[in-house]
Design an enzyme around this catalytic site. Structure first.
Site, PDB file in Angstrom:
ATOM      1  N   ARG A   1       0.856  -1.186   0.000  1.00 29.70           N
ATOM      2  CA  ARG A   1       0.000   0.000   0.000  1.00 29.70           C
ATOM      3  C   ARG A   1       0.897   1.242   0.000  1.00 29.70           C
ATOM      4  NH1 ARG A   1       1.534   1.972   4.047  1.00 29.70           N
ATOM      5  NH2 ARG A   1       0.376   3.884   3.588  1.00 29.70           N
TER       6      ARG A   1
ATOM      7  N   ARG B   1      -6.904  -0.537  -7.476  1.00 32.06           N
ATOM      8  CA  ARG B   1      -7.236   0.557  -6.561  1.00 32.06           C
ATOM      9  C   ARG B   1      -7.389   1.810  -7.409  1.00 32.06           C
ATOM     10  NH1 ARG B   1      -4.959   1.106  -0.714  1.00 32.06           N
ATOM     11  NH2 ARG B   1      -7.141   1.713  -0.512  1.00 32.06           N
TER      12      ARG B   1
ATOM     13  N   ASP C   1      -2.594  10.403  -2.564  1.00 32.28           N
ATOM     14  CA  ASP C   1      -2.794   9.350  -3.552  1.00 32.28           C
ATOM     15  C   ASP C   1      -3.117   9.916  -4.931  1.00 32.28           C
ATOM     16  OD1 ASP C   1      -2.938   6.502  -2.139  1.00 32.28           O
ATOM     17  OD2 ASP C   1      -3.726   7.995  -0.761  1.00 32.28           O
TER      18      ASP C   1
ATOM     19  N   LYS D   1      -5.735   9.275   2.348  1.00 26.38           N
ATOM     20  CA  LYS D   1      -6.414   8.374   3.273  1.00 26.38           C
ATOM     21  C   LYS D   1      -7.539   9.094   4.013  1.00 26.38           C
ATOM     22  CE  LYS D   1      -5.851   4.884   3.786  1.00 26.38           C
ATOM     23  NZ  LYS D   1      -6.607   3.783   3.164  1.00 26.38           N
TER      24      LYS D   1
ATOM     25  N   HIS E   1       3.630  44.848  26.347  1.00 27.73           N
ATOM     26  CA  HIS E   1       4.573  45.162  27.432  1.00 27.73           C
ATOM     27  C   HIS E   1       5.956  44.734  26.972  1.00 27.73           C
ATOM     28  CE1 HIS E   1       6.267  45.781  31.399  1.00 27.73           C
ATOM     29  NE2 HIS E   1       6.826  44.589  31.304  1.00 27.73           N
TER      30      HIS E   1
ATOM     31  N   HIS F   1      10.499  45.481  27.167  1.00 27.36           N
ATOM     32  CA  HIS F   1      11.640  45.949  27.951  1.00 27.36           C
ATOM     33  C   HIS F   1      12.586  46.707  27.031  1.00 27.36           C
ATOM     34  CE1 HIS F   1      10.912  43.405  31.660  1.00 27.36           C
ATOM     35  NE2 HIS F   1      10.012  42.946  30.793  1.00 27.36           N
TER      36      HIS F   1
END
Length: 542
Positions: A46, A84, A229, A240, A437, A439
């Site tokens: 797969r 597939r 895919d 998937k 805020h 410095h």
């Protein structure tokens, strides 16, 4: 088999039977076309690149069986390509070697071997490009990544695509943790990806698919990396099942969603994702787990193997050629323009804006190390930087949401900044939408030893604070008990509703606020610039 997961050995395809993992590393020898089709359909083999190469070797087996009978070879090739239908690599691999069939079985084999050799190089190139992109989008920080299904060497022939990118990042020392979706119903993440990550020594945690969105919401994900895919001409991504949901969640939280795949997965012949045929698999994969029924008998099932993610949810598609097109900023930084249903900025949009400003001010030396904090109002709450974090490495996921009324934390996995009480005091006393805020050096120096206020006269910059010729900036004592500072500020602002939108905390920097983060920053810049002028000219009025 070493690094490669597929080989051609003595007239057969030899691979790892993925059905047996993680309990057994079992070699599978495939010698016929029917065995190729069976291996692909049952997911013994797969992953789009892997089935593309395996399908190509299936055509080799057909050519060796039928010799010069090209028609029979074509029929077998069609059977393989149909095993597939969603994954475009399978049909691509079959077509590529079939084009050599008229030159004889050896030419078909040579082409399949060339594909096998190419795949590893292609994967490494795509993975490296993707890793580079991830580090551009999420710079200078240990990365918390999330991946779905399996995209490693098991899904390819060597190295991997999205999981390959994670391997590259890990080799660079850039991975803090990988969240692995189990990937229902066949658990490719749990069985295969977790196995590969353990094999590679990469830190990871397995999670259920439905926990992924919450992991993003609680600041545990910096980037999502998946494979594909099929990628259509418009940039839609078939992958998937569960990928689409991840993309939606990532978009909601302003997290990059990156697809890593070879060029062979791109399908310019299919115009849009709507044209993709999505394979549906058998009901038993859903109704049973490990052969044990988990649903009543006869339950109807919806079991798509894939889903399709639209291009607007994809930050980037990356192949061996690099990023395809341009990075989609709408899924990352531009999420800062998102609003919730009330019209207020969403917490994650605020977080993205705050993180970007924090990195800017860190680079200027105004928020050194973990010092300083930034917030933005979101209705009755405020989003504020987390405590103890370098402001040069902040991401949206590092923010915390607190109630303005009582400064109590309502969401986020970090601790709120220590000066949260100062921010909420400003919000309760003014209509400010943002507080900064910092410095900054000259303003901090001017505040040391100052009494109740510092007066500035004659500076053009005073206009940036809403005054004309003279402005008195209050100086608050730097109590160890920060809520006490907040209470002092709230009392002062209540008694002086026309007070300038800036203040000093003695030896502890300046606080500025405004109708937006940009305005709050601009006001802090004005005050710092005036303090620098005062320092250089020796002018200081108390």
């Amino acid at each position: 088999m070493g690094e490669s997961s597929i080989a051609w050995v003595d007239g057969a395809v030899v691979t790892i039977d993925q059905r047996a993992l993680p309990h057994e590393v079992r070699e599978l020898r495939i010698e016929t076309v029917d065995e190729v089709i069976e291996a692909i359909r049952t997911l013994a083999v797969r992953g789009a690149p892997a089935i593309g190469v395996t399908g190509a070797f299936g055509v080799v087996l057909a050519a060796r069986t039928y010799g010069g009978d090209l028609e029979k070879v074509r029929v077998e090739a069609e059977r393989i390509a149909a095993a597939r239908p969603t994954a475009v690599n399978l049909a691509w691999g079959v077509r590529r070697v079939l084009a050599k069939a008229q030159e004889g079985p050896q030419a078909v084999l040579d082409e399949a071997l060339a594909m096998l050799d190419e795949d590893g190089r292609v994967n490494r190139a795509a993975a490296t490009h993707a890793a580079d992109l991830v580090q551009r989008l999420c710079p200078d920080r240990p990365l918390r990544l999330l991946t779905h299904c399996n995209t490693g060497r098991l899904a390819t022939t060597a190295f991997g695509t999205a999981l390959g990118a994670i391997r590259v990042l890990s080799a660079r020392g850039a991975v803090a943790d990988v969240l692995v979706d189990e990937t229902r119903p066949l658990l490719q993440g749990a069985r295969l990806t977790a196995w590969e990550l353990a094999e590679a020594g990469i830190p990871h945690r397995l999670t259920i698919d439905s926990a992924a969105a919450w992991a993003m919401a609680t600041g545990q994900v910096d980037c999502v990396l998946v494979g594909a895919d099929r990628i259509t001409a418009d940039g839609s991504v078939a992958n998937k099942i569960g990928t689409y949901g991840l993309a939606v969640a990532a978009g909601r939280h302003g997290i990059p969603f990156i697809v890593v795949a070879p060029e062979s997965t791109r399908d310019p012949g299919t115009a849009t994702g709507a044209e993709i045929v999505v394979e549906e698999r058998n009901a038993g994969e859903v109704t049973h787990v490990g052969g044990v029924a988990t649903a009543p008998g006869g339950t109807e099932v919806f079991n798509p193997a894939f889903d399709v993610t639209p291009p607007d949810l994809v930050t980037a598609v990356v192949t061996e050629n690099g990023v395809v097109g341009e990075v989609n900023s709408q899924t990352t930084l531009s999420v800062a323009e998102a609003e919730n249903e009330t019209g207020e900025p969403s917490s994650w949009a605020s977080g993205t804006r705050i993180a970007a400003l924090a990195r800017e001010l860190y680079a200027r030396g105004w928020m050194p190390g973990t010092a300083g904090n930034i917030s933005e109002r979101t209705g009755d709450s405020a989003v504020i930087t987390g405590s103890g974090l370098s402001k040069g490495e902040l991401a949206a996921s590092d923010m915390v949401t607190v109630r303005i009324a009582d400064s109590q934390q309502v969401s986020g996995t970090r601790r709120p900044s220590a000066e949260t009480a100062i921010h909420t005091a400003v919000y309760r006393s003014t209509d400010a939408a943002a507080v900064v805020h910092v410095h900054s050096p000259h303003a901090t120096a001017q505040s040391v030893g100052a009494r109740k206020a510092l007066r500035f006269t004659g500076y053009e910059l005073i206009k940036g604070l809403g005054a004309t010729e003279t402005v008195d900036i209050p100086v608050f004592e730097n109590h160890a008990d920060v809520p006490r500072i907040g209470a002092d500020i709230e009392r002062h602002l209540a008694a002086h509703p026309d007070a300038p939108p800036v203040l000093f905390i003695a030896g502890h920097g300046i606080t500025a606020w405004g109708a937006s983060l940009a305005q709050a920053r601009d006001r802090a810049e004005c005050l710092e610039a005036m303090c620098e002028l005062a320092t250089r000219t020796g002018r200081r009025e108390i």
